[in-house]
Design an enzyme around this catalytic site. Structure first.
Site: not given
Length: 356
Positions: A43, A114, A208, A217, A245
């Site tokens: 990221d 994504n 990922h 998430h 993150h």
């Protein structure tokens, strides 16, 4: 730069169709007399902003100190909307011009995130990018054989059903992926075949999306339902991801399949301020920027998480022959099972599991 031509031998050709064929296998040479050492970052691609350049600077220092062999990227390589073409200047601004340290001039093995799927995916997968910077080795799903470690890189974005059924204003480039069901079915079969063929001491899966996460998430249910059984059946040791993150280490409570879950998604924008425990054992959580190192020496593996100042926040090691896990003490001692610990750095929160 001729790194790719020098260091990579492709045993099987890349898939001509996403629904057929075996996974590409890449041989990464490793000196028999030394451990395999690598960094993991995710990221990150924000043209140096949101402390991306600061993290890159510390990566260069750690890479030089330990003399790494490679870098692994857990995806979302170009935010927010991937690459527009092979000529997109973001490739230079977010990669070539940021990770400039001599110690980082090693092969980078990358999966798609994504956000990468929101651009021209075929551009990011195009080998033409290696003519610009031969470090950049990005595919959907593939295997890297590095001595006694096999890395299984998994394209996890197609698993997320909401990207297909409820994308909102976002556009996802599903060329060579649709239909979803056939793609996932064949990918799982190819992964299972490759994992069963592996004779490596260590098996590491890289994707990922989060499998287990206490951040924003959280757990990805599609991966738990579809991918995790394949990992367990093939005795995968580590699952490494980005997407959230932050930096995390979670241990599976399943004694029959004690997978370690590592999140390294702190390459740039972070500090989401979300903490949501799950059913597995939280070893470490840091809601900020940073990266991870991994060293494998015979049957011993060791991971270390670093923040943007290069401070080691958490380390973990495991000897496969003894199945003895040795957790290093956290930066500060916690009296309760899980609590927020303030470090000597401003506005940073670290969650660690106490020894009690």
């Amino acid at each position: 730069m001729a790194l790719a031509a020098l260091l990579i031998a492709v045993i099987t050709l890349p898939l001509s169709s996403p629904a057929r064929g075996e996974l590409t296998i890449i041989e990464h040479p490793v000196e028999a007399s030394r451990p395999l050492r690598l960094l993991v970052i995710g990221d990150w691609g924000r043209k140096g902003r949101y402390n991306q350049s600061g993290v890159a600077k510390q990566m260069g220092k750690v890479a030089e100190d330990v003399s790494i062999d490679m870098v692994v990227s857990t995806g979302d390589n170009f935010l927010d909307d991937g690459l527009a073409s092979v000529d997109d200047k973001a490739f230079h601004e977010s990669f070539v011009d940021v990770y400039t340290a001599k110690s980082l001039q090693k092969p980078w093995y990358l999966v798609l995130g994504n956000h990468d799927y929101r651009g021209d995916v075929l551009a990011q997968l195009d080998p033409a990018l290696r003519n610009i910077d031969s470090r950049f080795i990005c595919m959907r799903s593939f295997v890297v054989e590095a001595g006694n470690v096999d890395f299984f890189f998994v394209d996890t974005s197609p698993f997320q059903l909401k990207y297909w059924t409820d994308p909102g204003e976002d556009h996802y480039d599903w060329r060579e992926v649709a239909p979803r069901e056939a793609y996932i079915e064949n990918l799982l079969k190819d992964l299972d075949t490759a994992m069963k063929r592996s004779r490596a001491t260590w098996k590491v899966a890289v994707g990922h999306h989060t499998m287990r996460s206490v951040s924003s998430h959280g757990d990805t249910q599609e991966l738990l339902q579809l991918l995790l059984p394949v990992l367990k059946d093939n005795s995968i040791d580590l699952y490494i991801n980005g997407h959230d993150h932050c930096l995390e280490h979670i241990s599976s409570r399943d004694s029959c399949s004690p997978i370690q879950y590592f999140t390294s998604g702190g390459g740039s924008k972070a500090w989401r301020g979300v903490f949501r425990p799950n059913d597995d054992k939280l070893e470490f959580f840091y809601d900020g920027q940073g990266f991870m190192s991994l060293e494998v020496d015979g049957d011993l593996a060791r991971a270390v998480f670093y923040d943007i100042d290069g401070q080691a926040l958490h380390s973990w090691s495991l000897s496969k022959s003894r199945r003895l896990q040795v957790d290093q003490p956290p930066i500060c001692s916690c009296s309760s099972k899980i609590r927020s610990c303030s470090s000597n750095l401003d506005a940073k929160s670290i969650y660690a599991v106490s020894s009690s």
